[in-house]
Design an enzyme around this catalytic site. Structure first.
Site, PDB file in Angstrom:
ATOM      1  N   PRO A 173       0.799  -1.211   0.000  1.00 39.45           N
ATOM      2  CA  PRO A 173       0.000   0.000   0.000  1.00 39.45           C
ATOM      3  C   PRO A 173       0.836   1.267   0.000  1.00 39.45           C
ATOM      4  O   PRO A 173       1.920   1.322   0.589  1.00 39.45           O
ATOM      5  CB  PRO A 173      -0.792  -0.115   1.296  1.00 39.45           C
ATOM      6  CG  PRO A 173      -0.054  -1.078   2.140  1.00 39.45           C
ATOM      7  CD  PRO A 173       1.018  -1.692   1.352  1.00 39.45           C
ATOM      8  N   GLU A 174       0.299   2.263  -0.646  1.00 39.32           N
ATOM      9  CA  GLU A 174       0.852   3.614  -0.596  1.00 39.32           C
ATOM     10  C   GLU A 174      -0.152   4.481   0.164  1.00 39.32           C
ATOM     11  O   GLU A 174      -1.105   3.961   0.733  1.00 39.32           O
ATOM     12  CB  GLU A 174       1.099   4.128  -2.022  1.00 39.32           C
ATOM     13  CG  GLU A 174       1.989   3.186  -2.820  1.00 39.32           C
ATOM     14  CD  GLU A 174       2.223   3.622  -4.259  1.00 39.32           C
ATOM     15  OE1 GLU A 174       2.256   4.834  -4.513  1.00 39.32           O
ATOM     16  OE2 GLU A 174       2.361   2.755  -5.126  1.00 39.32           O
TER      17      GLU A 174
END
Length: 284
Positions: A2-3
Site C-alpha cells: 500500500p501507498e
DNA sequence: CCTGAAACCTGTCTGC
DNA sequence: TGCAGACAGGTTTCAG
C-alpha cells in the site's frame, strides 16, 4: 503493497468502519499475539500482550504510509510494506482452536467486545512498533503531501538544489511521506515530467504541475478506496484508472504513444516517451 | 552527498 | 507438466 491512499482507506475503515469491517475505535484491548517474531519491531514479543492489555483505542490516524493506533498510553504504529493488510473480524483467542487462522497472519489484537484485529502479511516485510513516543519511529518522515500547509512553493523548496532523478526523490520518505511506485509514476505522467528529470532544473510551471498532479492522483486514489492489484483485493478500484502503471505496450491515454517500461532505482517505471520526453543527456 | 545492489520474504506468472 | 527466472504497492544496509 500500500501507498498513501491505500493506507488512508484502511485507517478510515478502522475508525469509521469499512464495507464489512466494524470500527475498532473506543475498543479496549484484552491482549495480543505475535505469530511471526520479526513483525514486531518493539517491544520484545514477550512483553507485547501484557503492555497492550487494558488500553483503549482513542483514535486511528495516518502518517505517511504508517497506520497509527493511538492508545490510552502507547501508540501502535504499523507499516504494511509490500504485502501487509489489516483484517478485523469477530473471534476470540479460544475460538482459534476450532477455526484456524487465515494463512499469513503475523500479529493479532483482541478486544473486549470480541473483535479481533489481524495484521496479515504474505511476505513478512511488515513491521509494528508499540511505543510510548511515536516520534521515535516517525521523526525522519518528510511532509504530508495532502496537508494544507504543503503548497507548490513547499514542493519547490524540497526540489531545489537536488540533482538525483525526480522519481527517486519523490519516493524518498524523508523528503515527502506517502508516495510509492504507482502514484509516483501516475503523478509524473500527469505532470508530463520524465522520471529521470533533474529536480533542480524543473521550471516554476513544472513544479506547479507536479504539485497539482500529486494532489490529483492521491485524492483520486483515496476517493476510489485505493488500488487493488496482484492477488490482494480489498475493495478499491483505482487500478482501473491507471494512466501508465502496469500499462506498458498499451497506448498513452493522452497521445496514443505506447507506454514504455524501464527500471529506475530497482523499481519498474512506466511512462509515455512522448508526453514525458527524456531530459538532456538521458535516454529512454 | 549520491547511486546501485543486496537483503528481507512468499507467491504468481511467463517462457522454454 | 516441470522448472528456472523475473517480478511484485517498501525499506534498510552496505559498498563504492
Amino acid at each position: 503493497m500500500p501507498e498513501l491512499p491505500e493506507v488512508e482507506t484502511i485507517v478510515r475503515a478502522l475508525k469509521f468502519g469499512g464495507r464489512q469491517e466494524p470500527p475498532v475505535i473506543d475498543c479496549v484491548l484484552t491482549g495480543g499475539k505475535v505469530l511471526w517474531v520479526k513483525t514486531l519491531a518493539n517491544p520484545p514479543a514477550a512483553l507485547f500482550s501484557q503492555r497492550l492489555t487494558g488500553q483503549k483505542v482513542m483514535d486511528v490516524t495516518r502518517r505517511g504510509k504508517f497506520i497509527s493506533l493511538n492508545l490510552s498510553d502507547d501508540t501502535l504504529l504499523i507499516h504494511l510494506r509490500m504485502s501487509g493488510d489489516i483484517r478485523v473480524d469477530s473471534a476470540r483467542a479460544e475460538d482459534e482452536v476450532d477455526h484456524p487462522l487465515p494463512r499469513h497472519d503475523r500479529l493479532l489484537l483482541y478486544f473486549e467486545n470480541g473483535l479481533r484485529l489481524a495484521l496479515n502479511d504474505t511476505r513478512k516485510f511488515a513491521r509494528a512498533w508499540l511505543v510510548r513516543d511515536p516520534a521515535v519511529v516517525l521523526s525522519t518522515l518528510g511532509p504530508e503531501p495532502l496537508d494544507h500547509e504543503f503548497s507548490a512553493e513547499r514542493l519547490g523548496a524540497l526540489l531545489s538544489k537536488r540533482q538525483r532523478g525526480i522519481k527517486s526523490l519523490l519516493m524518498d520518505q524523508t523528503v515527502l511521506a506517502g508516495m510509492g511506485n504507482i502514484y509516483t509514476d501516475e503523478a509524473l505522467h500527469l505532470a508530463r515530467i520524465h522520471p529521470l528529470a533533474r529536480p533542480d532544473q524543473l521550471t516554476t510551471a513544472d513544479i506547479e504541475h507536479l504539485w497539482l498532479a500529486i494532489q490529483s492522483v492521491l485524492k483520486e486514489g483515496i476517493r476510489r478506496n485505493g488500488a487493488s492489484i496482484d492477488w490482494v483485493y480489498r475493495g478499491g478500484d483505482f487500478q482501473n484508472y491507471f494512466r501508465v502503471y502496469g500499462r506498458s505496450g498499451q497506448p498513452c491515454p493522452v497521445c496514443g504513444t505506447l507506454i514504455t517500461k524501464t527500471v529506475i532505482g530497482q523499481r519498474g517505471t512506466h511512462y509515455c516517451p512522448t508526453c514525458q520526453p527524456p531530459p538532456p543527456g538521458k535516454r529512454g
